[in-house]
Write an enzyme that holds these catalytic residues in place. Structure first.
Site, PDB file in Angstrom:
ATOM      1  N   GLU A   1      -4.589   4.902   6.899  1.00 30.45           N
ATOM      2  CA  GLU A   1      -4.292   4.723   5.477  1.00 30.45           C
ATOM      3  C   GLU A   1      -4.545   6.013   4.671  1.00 30.45           C
ATOM      4  O   GLU A   1      -3.761   6.338   3.776  1.00 30.45           O
ATOM      5  CB  GLU A   1      -5.154   3.576   4.927  1.00 30.45           C
ATOM      6  CG  GLU A   1      -4.540   2.867   3.751  1.00 30.45           C
ATOM      7  CD  GLU A   1      -5.335   1.624   3.344  1.00 30.45           C
ATOM      8  OE1 GLU A   1      -4.940   0.535   3.770  1.00 30.45           O
ATOM      9  OE2 GLU A   1      -6.304   1.756   2.593  1.00 30.45           O
TER      10      GLU A   1
ATOM     11  N   ARG B   1       0.832  -1.216   0.000  1.00 29.84           N
ATOM     12  CA  ARG B   1       0.000   0.000   0.000  1.00 29.84           C
ATOM     13  C   ARG B   1       0.865   1.264   0.000  1.00 29.84           C
ATOM     14  O   ARG B   1       0.549   2.256   0.664  1.00 29.84           O
ATOM     15  CB  ARG B   1      -0.929   0.032   1.227  1.00 29.84           C
ATOM     16  CG  ARG B   1      -1.832  -1.157   1.387  1.00 29.84           C
ATOM     17  CD  ARG B   1      -2.924  -1.223   0.331  1.00 29.84           C
ATOM     18  NE  ARG B   1      -3.895  -2.224   0.688  1.00 29.84           N
ATOM     19  CZ  ARG B   1      -3.816  -3.505   0.305  1.00 29.84           C
ATOM     20  NH1 ARG B   1      -2.820  -3.921  -0.472  1.00 29.84           N
ATOM     21  NH2 ARG B   1      -4.737  -4.375   0.677  1.00 29.84           N
TER      22      ARG B   1
ATOM     23  N   SER C   1     -10.797   1.030   3.942  1.00 28.56           N
ATOM     24  CA  SER C   1     -10.018   0.655   5.135  1.00 28.56           C
ATOM     25  C   SER C   1      -9.390   1.910   5.714  1.00 28.56           C
ATOM     26  O   SER C   1      -8.717   2.651   4.997  1.00 28.56           O
ATOM     27  CB  SER C   1      -8.894  -0.302   4.762  1.00 28.56           C
ATOM     28  OG  SER C   1      -9.418  -1.467   4.201  1.00 28.56           O
TER      29      SER C   1
HETATM   30  P1  NAP Z   1     -10.400 -10.169   5.663  1.00 29.46           P
HETATM   31  O1  NAP Z   1     -10.738 -11.224   4.693  1.00 29.46           O
HETATM   32  O2  NAP Z   1     -11.321  -9.896   6.825  1.00 29.46           O
HETATM   33  O3  NAP Z   1      -8.937 -10.398   6.216  1.00 29.46           O
HETATM   34  C1  NAP Z   1      -8.328  -9.467   7.110  1.00 29.46           C
HETATM   35  C2  NAP Z   1      -6.933  -9.128   6.633  1.00 29.46           C
HETATM   36  O4  NAP Z   1      -6.171 -10.310   6.604  1.00 29.46           O
HETATM   37  C3  NAP Z   1      -6.957  -8.581   5.230  1.00 29.46           C
HETATM   38  O5  NAP Z   1      -6.825  -7.191   5.295  1.00 29.46           O
HETATM   39  C4  NAP Z   1      -5.843  -9.281   4.505  1.00 29.46           C
HETATM   40  O6  NAP Z   1      -4.693  -8.470   4.284  1.00 29.46           O
HETATM   41  C5  NAP Z   1      -5.404 -10.396   5.432  1.00 29.46           C
HETATM   42  N1  NAP Z   1      -5.609 -11.695   4.762  1.00 29.46           N
HETATM   43  C6  NAP Z   1      -6.757 -12.416   4.692  1.00 29.46           C
HETATM   44  N2  NAP Z   1      -6.547 -13.559   4.023  1.00 29.46           N
HETATM   45  C7  NAP Z   1      -5.251 -13.554   3.658  1.00 29.46           C
HETATM   46  C8  NAP Z   1      -4.422 -14.467   2.928  1.00 29.46           C
HETATM   47  N3  NAP Z   1      -4.918 -15.611   2.437  1.00 29.46           N
HETATM   48  N4  NAP Z   1      -3.125 -14.128   2.722  1.00 29.46           N
HETATM   49  C9  NAP Z   1      -2.632 -12.972   3.195  1.00 29.46           C
HETATM   50  N5  NAP Z   1      -3.355 -12.071   3.879  1.00 29.46           N
HETATM   51  C10 NAP Z   1      -4.645 -12.356   4.124  1.00 29.46           C
HETATM   52  O7  NAP Z   1     -10.190  -8.797   4.848  1.00 29.46           O
HETATM   53  P2  NAP Z   1     -11.237  -7.688   4.410  1.00 29.46           P
HETATM   54  O8  NAP Z   1     -11.085  -6.518   5.328  1.00 29.46           O
HETATM   55  O9  NAP Z   1     -12.593  -8.278   4.171  1.00 29.46           O
HETATM   56  O10 NAP Z   1     -10.602  -7.239   3.028  1.00 29.46           O
HETATM   57  C11 NAP Z   1     -10.495  -8.135   1.944  1.00 29.46           C
HETATM   58  C12 NAP Z   1      -9.474  -7.603   0.958  1.00 29.46           C
HETATM   59  O11 NAP Z   1      -9.905  -6.365   0.381  1.00 29.46           O
HETATM   60  C13 NAP Z   1      -8.128  -7.321   1.578  1.00 29.46           C
HETATM   61  O12 NAP Z   1      -7.127  -7.669   0.665  1.00 29.46           O
HETATM   62  C14 NAP Z   1      -8.155  -5.840   1.834  1.00 29.46           C
HETATM   63  O13 NAP Z   1      -6.888  -5.257   1.839  1.00 29.46           O
HETATM   64  C15 NAP Z   1      -8.970  -5.339   0.680  1.00 29.46           C
HETATM   65  N6  NAP Z   1      -9.664  -4.089   1.009  1.00 29.46           N
HETATM   66  C16 NAP Z   1      -8.959  -2.928   0.960  1.00 29.46           C
HETATM   67  C17 NAP Z   1      -9.607  -1.753   1.291  1.00 29.46           C
HETATM   68  C18 NAP Z   1      -8.878  -0.441   1.283  1.00 29.46           C
HETATM   69  O14 NAP Z   1      -9.523   0.592   1.405  1.00 29.46           O
HETATM   70  N7  NAP Z   1      -7.589  -0.425   1.196  1.00 29.46           N
HETATM   71  C19 NAP Z   1     -10.952  -1.765   1.651  1.00 29.46           C
HETATM   72  C20 NAP Z   1     -11.602  -2.961   1.710  1.00 29.46           C
HETATM   73  C21 NAP Z   1     -10.952  -4.117   1.383  1.00 29.46           C
HETATM   74  P3  NAP Z   1      -4.472  -7.537   3.009  1.00 29.46           P
HETATM   75  O15 NAP Z   1      -5.205  -6.282   3.291  1.00 29.46           O
HETATM   76  O16 NAP Z   1      -3.000  -7.340   3.007  1.00 29.46           O
HETATM   77  O17 NAP Z   1      -4.949  -8.239   1.794  1.00 29.46           O
END
Ligand code: NAP
Length: 345
Positions: A341, A168, A245
């Site tokens: 972020e 990021r 996020s």
């Molecule tokens: P989640 O599935 O509840 O998981 C929580 C965190 O664990 C995620 O942020 C993800 O990191 C990490 N994670 C889960 N499974 C993983 C795997 N197999 N390998 C490595 N890391 C893992 O996450 P969530 O909040 O619903 O989000 C799902 C994805 O959408 C994530 O990748 C998240 O970053 C992305 N997202 C980003 C934003 C933003 O505004 N930046 C908003 C919503 C969702 P990572 O974040 O590193 O992937």
């Protein structure tokens, strides 16, 4: 020498940030052509004016009025620029909205960006924080970009290595570059692989595809799965203003991680290639009791604790107050410092 007529004064920014925070910019310009940037750069009235480059306003906390010039990247256009044996090369203007752009690539049969569907914001903003979701990040599909350098007046091309992409993060975020408004990203070229493979290792994606009994998904089917997940878990900024996020997932060293697991065995953790360990900020916030909890008009979303929402009438000060309260409780409970972020303006 007057300012050009297309420079707006005292521009209301409340509808130009997805958290819907109030604030005005002293000066505001929709940029559809690099010639406008060259003109603004040389304008004598703007020699000492602060600048801020705005895309979709989806990663922004507006902390009151901005006494400077907002450059809103609003150029349009997208096309296939080249093709070789391994990939399609697709170029899009910085002002294109991200999600419709991804849908357009998929409609044309060019897979590769499907895990990143429904991310708010613009194409030009996507490299700045190396957007990522569900196991894919922009850097994986990035080829090059063009930016107008407000310091020199030249159009500069950045290849993948020049961008110094990290989790990021990119060169465009480091050292306050984005706050200086130095580089205005005018277009981005993506490299979309012909030997496409689905990325389905994130539990939510695998479960969604399983639920539809999809064994060998197409790019379109992965996109549909991600859209379904995101629509279930994330608030629509049009209905409940938010900036996605709100905190980065903390990455800690291996020893700190071991100490944390000894105390909290259920803590989700993801080992990184460099030996460090990524923690889930949303889980830490939830455990600290902030999921669905509010402070004044600002709360952490009830279905996803990582998303800070404006429940109506919040200001930048309200956001800061709630953010500090969450950080303090997570730090007290886990000894982990959460880093926001979004950009604060
Ligand atoms: P989640 O599935 O509840 O998981 C929580 C965190 O664990 C995620 O942020 C993800 O990191 C990490 N994670 C889960 N499974 C993983 C795997 N197999 N390998 C490595 N890391 C893992 O996450 P969530 O909040 O619903 O989000 C799902 C994805 O959408 C994530 O990748 C998240 O970053 C992305 N997202 C980003 C934003 C933003 O505004 N930046 C908003 C919503 C969702 P990572 O974040 O590193 O992937």
């Amino acid at each position: 020498m007057n300012l050009p007529a297309w420079v707006e004064r005292h521009a209301d920014l409340s509808s130009r940030n997805t958290l819907a925070l109030p604030g005005r910019a002293a000066l505001y310009a929709d940029i559809t052509d690099a010639a406008q940037l060259a003109l603004l750069r040389e304008h004598p009235m703007l020699a000492r004016t602060r600048r801020f480059v705005l895309g979709g306003g989806s990663n922004l906390v507006l902390d009151g009025d901005f006494d400077g010039l907002v450059l809103h990247v609003a150029n349009r256009g997208r096309r296939l620029v080249a093709e070789d044996a391994d990939a399609w090369y697709v170029n899009a203007a910085g002002g294109e909205s991200w999600h419709p752009f991804v849908l357009w690539t998929l409609e044309n049969g060019w897979g590769g960006l499907e895990n990143l569907v429904l991310i708010p914001g613009t194409v030009g903003a996507s490299p700045v924080q190396n957007i990522g979701a569900y196991g894919l990040e922009l850097a994986d599909r990035f080829h090059s970009l063009t930016a107008f350098d407000m310091a020199t007046g030249a159009a500069v091309r950045f290849e993948r290595n020049d961008c110094r992409f990290a989790y990021r993060d990119s060169i465009f975020k480091r050292d306050g570059q984005h706050l200086e408004g130095r580089y205005v990203i005018t277009d981005v070229t993506f490299r979309l692989p012909k030997n496409w493979l689905p990325i389905t290792r994130y539990g939510d994606v695998a479960a969604e595809l399983d639920a539809h009994k999809t064994k060998a998904p197409s790019p379109q089917q992965v996109a549909e799965a991600v859209i379904a997940i995101r629509q279930r878990k994330l608030p629509d900024p049009e209905l409940l203003p938010n900036a996605g996020s709100f905190f980065q997932n903390p990455i800690v060293d291996a020893e700190s991680a071991r100490n944390l697991f000894a105390l909290h065995p259920r803590m989700p953790h993801y080992p990184q290639a460099d030996g460090r360990v990524k923690l889930a900020a949303g889980w830490l916030i939830e455990q600290a009791g902030w999921k669905g909890r509010s402070l004044g008009p600002v709360g952490m979303y009830e279905k996803q604790a990582l998303v800070l929402v404006n429940q109506g009438g919040a200001t930048g000060t309200d956001v800061r107050r709630a953010m500090e309260a969450v950080r303090t409780e997570v730090s007290t409970r886990f000894g982990v410092q959460l880093v926001p972020e979004p950009v604060f303006l």
